[in-house]
Design a protein around this motif. Structure first.
Motif, PDB file in Angstrom:
ATOM      1  N   UNK A 157      10.682   3.043  -0.615  1.00 59.22           N
ATOM      2  CA  UNK A 157      11.022   3.514  -1.953  1.00 59.22           C
ATOM      3  C   UNK A 157       9.784   3.615  -2.844  1.00 59.22           C
ATOM      4  N   UNK A 158       8.702   2.914  -2.455  1.00 62.49           N
ATOM      5  CA  UNK A 158       7.470   2.964  -3.249  1.00 62.49           C
ATOM      6  C   UNK A 158       6.614   4.179  -2.906  1.00 62.49           C
ATOM      7  N   UNK A 159       6.942   4.908  -1.845  1.00 58.57           N
ATOM      8  CA  UNK A 159       6.154   6.055  -1.412  1.00 58.57           C
ATOM      9  C   UNK A 159       6.617   7.338  -2.116  1.00 58.57           C
ATOM     10  N   UNK A 160       5.746   8.345  -2.096  1.00 61.82           N
ATOM     11  CA  UNK A 160       6.076   9.671  -2.626  1.00 61.82           C
ATOM     12  C   UNK A 160       5.941  10.691  -1.494  1.00 61.82           C
ATOM     13  N   UNK A 202       0.856  -1.192   0.000  1.00 59.57           N
ATOM     14  CA  UNK A 202       0.000   0.000   0.000  1.00 59.57           C
ATOM     15  C   UNK A 202       0.893   1.244   0.000  1.00 59.57           C
ATOM     16  N   UNK A 203       1.445   1.608  -1.165  1.00 63.81           N
ATOM     17  CA  UNK A 203       2.321   2.790  -1.213  1.00 63.81           C
ATOM     18  C   UNK A 203       1.547   4.058  -0.875  1.00 63.81           C
ATOM     19  N   UNK A 204       2.263   5.018  -0.329  1.00 66.21           N
ATOM     20  CA  UNK A 204       1.646   6.221   0.210  1.00 66.21           C
ATOM     21  C   UNK A 204       2.107   7.452  -0.558  1.00 66.21           C
ATOM     22  N   UNK A 205       1.167   8.357  -0.806  1.00 61.34           N
ATOM     23  CA  UNK A 205       1.471   9.682  -1.355  1.00 61.34           C
ATOM     24  C   UNK A 205       1.301  10.673  -0.207  1.00 61.34           C
ATOM     25  N   UNK A 206       2.411  11.030   0.423  1.00 62.35           N
ATOM     26  CA  UNK A 206       2.379  11.868   1.623  1.00 62.35           C
ATOM     27  C   UNK A 206       2.706  13.314   1.261  1.00 62.35           C
ATOM     28  N   UNK A 259       2.472   7.646  13.638  1.00 65.61           N
ATOM     29  CA  UNK A 259       1.130   7.078  13.854  1.00 65.61           C
ATOM     30  C   UNK A 259       0.195   7.465  12.719  1.00 65.61           C
ATOM     31  N   UNK A 260       0.263   8.714  12.254  1.00 64.60           N
ATOM     32  CA  UNK A 260      -0.572   9.141  11.123  1.00 64.60           C
ATOM     33  C   UNK A 260      -0.282   8.283   9.888  1.00 64.60           C
ATOM     34  N   UNK A 261       1.009   8.052   9.602  1.00 67.79           N
ATOM     35  CA  UNK A 261       1.386   7.277   8.416  1.00 67.79           C
ATOM     36  C   UNK A 261       0.897   5.841   8.546  1.00 67.79           C
ATOM     37  N   UNK A 262       1.088   5.225   9.722  1.00 71.90           N
ATOM     38  CA  UNK A 262       0.646   3.841   9.921  1.00 71.90           C
ATOM     39  C   UNK A 262      -0.863   3.726   9.781  1.00 71.90           C
ATOM     40  N   UNK A 263      -1.599   4.691  10.344  1.00 79.13           N
ATOM     41  CA  UNK A 263      -3.067   4.658  10.244  1.00 79.13           C
ATOM     42  C   UNK A 263      -3.518   4.832   8.793  1.00 79.13           C
ATOM     43  N   UNK A 264      -2.798   5.654   8.027  1.00 78.94           N
ATOM     44  CA  UNK A 264      -3.194   5.881   6.636  1.00 78.94           C
ATOM     45  C   UNK A 264      -3.034   4.617   5.795  1.00 78.94           C
ATOM     46  N   UNK A 265      -2.013   3.823   6.087  1.00 82.28           N
ATOM     47  CA  UNK A 265      -1.819   2.586   5.334  1.00 82.28           C
ATOM     48  C   UNK A 265      -2.896   1.561   5.665  1.00 82.28           C
ATOM     49  N   UNK A 290      -5.158  14.755  -7.620  1.00 84.86           N
ATOM     50  CA  UNK A 290      -5.875  13.608  -7.051  1.00 84.86           C
ATOM     51  C   UNK A 290      -4.913  12.549  -6.529  1.00 84.86           C
ATOM     52  N   UNK A 291      -5.472  11.578  -5.813  1.00 86.07           N
ATOM     53  CA  UNK A 291      -4.654  10.583  -5.127  1.00 86.07           C
ATOM     54  C   UNK A 291      -3.921   9.664  -6.091  1.00 86.07           C
ATOM     55  N   UNK A 292      -4.496   9.283  -7.192  1.00 88.39           N
ATOM     56  CA  UNK A 292      -3.844   8.356  -8.116  1.00 88.39           C
ATOM     57  C   UNK A 292      -3.851   6.941  -7.556  1.00 88.39           C
ATOM     58  N   UNK A 293      -2.780   6.184  -7.840  1.00 85.57           N
ATOM     59  CA  UNK A 293      -2.714   4.783  -7.416  1.00 85.57           C
ATOM     60  C   UNK A 293      -2.306   4.627  -5.963  1.00 85.57           C
TER      61      UNK A 293
END
Length: 822
Positions: A430-433, A385-389, A563-569, A485-488
């Motif tokens: 490495x998969x995150x932005x 579940x890559x993240x766009x932060x 915690x925010x990042x973990x919850x978002x995933x 927009x969020x994208x993939x």
């Protein structure tokens, strides 16, 4: 180099000739007195020429070359083998500038001591490389190396020594050859026969005459008893071997040999030997192990020990008592950090592990957790579940206020926020932005990773260039963050801002977030009087049902970000109704479908064989790690009434997995002996069957560390009928196995605690020091003679100035003759 105007005179008494500078002036005065005429320029040139000649007679020298102008590097060995010697100063000429360093496993500037673990290894290559770099840069006029020469066997120091010589350095090597009185347990080995009789051999040595007491302890089944308590009169450089007999009853036994009272180097005052049990025992580990024991049922030829997770031993050698372990863990955190490291060492050392659930999975940093490195499946929702932060940071004037820092000091608010952003490297992959927007009156996009991997060095540099100033206009910054927009990827906008911002259209901004499928998380910094007041930022959080953490300061911001990042995933556990399909015949479960109502999103580790999948998601896998084996079953064991538990009981999956990972027993036709000598393990194997010696076998010995991934292997050579021998590196807390050419285990032994190779001997290693001098082009000197040697080297590096001064005087006289007198 010298602290006296950087000039040295070989014959300072010759400076009295400077009085001759009065001669040209006196002659000119006499001419004037007689009515003649002399040009003042001619007199001045003659005066300077006489002064140059007078100074030349004194033999002046100066540090013209860059090396001569540098300070001396004094590099002192601070490893454990020189304990008690580094404190004594060397004789030094205080007219020579110096820079002090210490070295052991690394290099440390000034008086900074190495960490306790770093002192257990001497890697001189790092110190030699630092010295060579400073010499090449002209920052060092010479190098003093104080060491005992007990370098790590794996350290490539000879190449670094040659590089230092190529740099053109002046080298002085000072042997540290005055160790304190030291007695040590050279080795403790235990040999057993088929009847359980133990022959324990303990070897002791001392570098000085002294009286010590030896105690030999027997530890088994949670109890401890004394096998031997004897006073020893030790002679200098003499070895004493003591044999103690014992009888085991098939249980695991640890024998510990201890010298008391401790001396200056206490780490080598003890060693231990471990006898593995003949009876196979399975450990069942869980918060409540009883249901798991019932699920496994009886396994032929093995005892079962139910252990609560909190009571699991935290030392790998203690876990070697078990032939295999099954651990049920919902979160990956039922075991402590130390326990997980011990389990990983147990697997590497030949143990077997079946894990139901997963290892730690809080963030990408947990991928390197010791337990995860020993498993075939690793919980890996991070790449899945890559993240766009998108981080929006308040850079208004209020963020320039000084507040308390986590280390107890003082720091401006924005710097605290910037450090929290940089700490996200533990949570992002490495998969995150990553995108960072700083705002005050106007927003600025200061960093964007785009399609590339996140560069946290560039992130740090971008944040360092921000200077907080101006008003707090949050709406334009949030609009900039929400413009795509969020994208993939799962998109998360994290806002760090004062609560008191300029008003904005909450409804319009909330609609933009919803239209582009963006999540929002807010850290709001509240002023002292802002308890009852309602702010636009809070209204936006309520409209989007976004988490909002209200803080009076920014301490702990890194943990909030994590915690925010973990919850978002989202949760790594996927829930629903699934069916896992096994590969044909895997673990005796031919073509079975395993019903699941939940599983842990995982990825297969390198070398793992996946046995069952839900679609493309691996659920069951096995793998060999070091000398042991492990099986992962990525099913959270939280619901004992779930469909998987009933299926597992009927299919006998767990007994089959345990049989695959279980440590095999040694072949009774093979017996072995291990002795420690000169930091090496001397391995001897005798192979005999009913027909006599077994000859021409291809055997390989493998020693595997329990505390790291270090491994060494060597082929055993036949030296007599049925006898095979090899030499392997010594390792503390290790497992030793002998396998044949097919990989079948023939003999094994657990090597319990032994002192580190750093302490195998104390005192100067003259052969290594001599080679160090040869490779560096240096010379070996005693500590009390360092000052005169360094002074002589310093004088030799100065450039004589008298030829230049005489040439200058001649040039001045010619100038006077040609230009002035004509």
């Amino acid at each position: 180099m010298l602290a006296v105007a950087m000039i040295h005179f070989d014959s300072p008494w010759a400076l009295v000739a400077l009085a001759a500078v009065l001669i040209p002036s006196g002659a000119a005065a006499r001419i004037w007195w007689r009515g003649g005429r002399v040009r003042w320029l001619s007199t001045a040139i003659q005066t300077l020429a006489v002064a140059a000649v007078a100074i030349a007679l004194a033999g002046p020298r100066a540090p013209v070359r860059s090396q001569a102008a540098g300070a001396w590097l004094v590099m002192t060995d601070a490893s454990a083998s020189v304990r008690g010697q580094g404190e004594s100063p060397i004789a030094w000429d205080h007219a020579l500038a110096r820079s002090d360093y210490t070295f052991a496993a690394g290099v440390y500037a000034g008086a900074q001591p190495p960490g306790e673990q770093d002192t257990m290894s001497t890697r001189a290559s790092a110190a030699l490389a630092v010295a060579a770099a400073q010499v090449r840069q002209g920052q060092a006029g010479g190098v003093v190396i104080r060491t005992d020469g007990r370098f790590d066997a794996t350290d490539p120091w000879p190449g670094a020594a040659s590089a230092l010589a190529a740099a053109g350095a002046n080298i002085l090597i000072v042997p540290m050859d005055s160790p304190p009185p030291d007695a040590r347990v050279l080795s403790a080995t235990a040999q057993t026969d088929a009847a359980g009789a133990v022959d324990l051999n303990i070897s002791i040595a001392s570098n000085a005459p002294q009286r010590r007491r030896l105690r030999v302890l027997r530890r088994a089944g949670g109890s401890e008893s004394i096998l031997l308590d004897r006073q020893l009169d030790l002679l200098m450089d003499d070895r004493t071997t003591i044999r103690v007999g014992d009888q085991t009853r098939g249980e695991a036994v640890q024998y510990a040999a201890q010298l008391t009272p401790p001396d200056a180097i206490s780490e080598n005052d003890q060693a231990s030997a471990l006898v593995l049990p003949r009876q196979q025992t399975l450990a069942v580990v869980a918060a409540d192990p009883k249901p798991l024991v019932q699920l496994i049922g009886p396994i032929k030829g093995a005892d079962v020990a139910a252990i609560r997770a909190a009571a699991l031993p935290a030392r790998a050698e203690e876990l070697l008592n078990y032939s295999a372990m099954v651990i049920a863990d919902d979160s990956g955190l039922s075991l402590t950090d130390v326990q997980r490291a011990a389990v990983a060492g147990y697997v590497r050392g030949g143990g077997g592990l079946v894990l139901i659930g997963s290892g730690p999975r809080r963030g990408p940093g947990d991928l390197a957790d010791p337990l995860n490195t020993a498993l075939p499946l690793v919980a890996n929702a991070f790449q899945r579940k890559p993240l766009d932060l998108r981080i929006v940071l308040d850079a208004s004037g209020s963020m320039n206020m000084v507040t308390a820092a986590p280390d107890g000091g003082r720091q401006i608010k924005f710097d605290q926020a910037a450090q929290a952003v940089v700490s996200l490297d533990r949570y992002l992959t490495a998969a995150d932005a990553l995108e960072i927007i700083a705002f005050s009156d106007v927003p600025r996009r200061i960093y964007s990773s785009g399609a590339a991997a996140i560069d946290f060095a560039a992130v740090r540099q971008a944040l360092n260039q921000v200077r907080p100033d101006g008003a707090t206009k949050v709406a334009p910054a949030l609009a900039m963050a929400a413009d795509a927009p969020a994208g993939d990827r799962t998109a998360l906008v994290m806002l760090v801002s004062d609560l008191d911002t300029q008003p904005f259209d909450v409804k319009a901004l909330a609609e933009t977030f919803g239209r582009n499928t963006l999540d929002l998380a807010i850290v709001a910094i509240a002023a002292a009087g802002a308890v009852d007041q309602r702010y636009p930022v809070e209204d936006l959080a309520a409209a989007l049902k976004a988490p909002l953490v209200r803080r009076g300061d920014l301490q702990g911001l890194a943990e909030i970000f994590g915690r925010f990042v973990s919850d978002a995933r989202g949760d790594a556990v996927r829930r629903g109704q699934f069916s896992a399909e096994f590969s044909g015949g895997a673990l005796g479960v031919p073509g079975a479908s395993m019903p699941l109502d939940a599983y842990v999103l995982s990825a297969a580790a390198g070398g793992a064989e996946v046995l069952a999948r839900v679609g493309s998601d691996p659920i069951v896998a096995r793998r060999g790690t070091g000398q042991g084996r492990s099986v992962s079953i990525a099913v959270p064991p939280e619901d004992l009434r779930g469909p998987w538990w009933a299926w597992a009981k009927d299919s006998a999956l767990l007994p089959a997995a345990l049989r695959w990972v279980m440590r095999p027993e040694s072949d009774s036709r093979f017996s072995g002996n291990v002795a420690l000598a000169d930091s090496r393990l001397r391995l001897t194997i005798d192979a005999r069957d009913q027909n006599g010696p077994m000859n021409l076998l291809t055997l390989t010995g493998v020693v595997q560390s329990l505390s790291s991934s270090a491994e060494a292997r060597a082929e055993l050579l036949q030296t007599a009928p049925g006898r095979y021998e090899a030499t392997l590196p010594a390792m503390t807390q290790a497992s030793l196995q002998v396998r044949d050419e097919s990989g079948t285990l023939r003999w094994q032994k657990a090597l319990a605690w032994q002192y580190p190779p750093e302490l195998a001997a104390v005192g100067a290693d003259s052969a290594t020091l001599k080679r160090l001098a040869e490779l560096t082009g240096g010379q070996i000197v005693d500590a009390q003679f360092v000052a005169p040697h360094a002074r002589a080297v310093a004088m030799g590096s100065l450039t004589p100035l008298w030829p230049w001064l005489l040439g200058l005087a001649l040039a001045m006289m010619l100038t006077d003759w040609v230009a002035v007198r004509r």
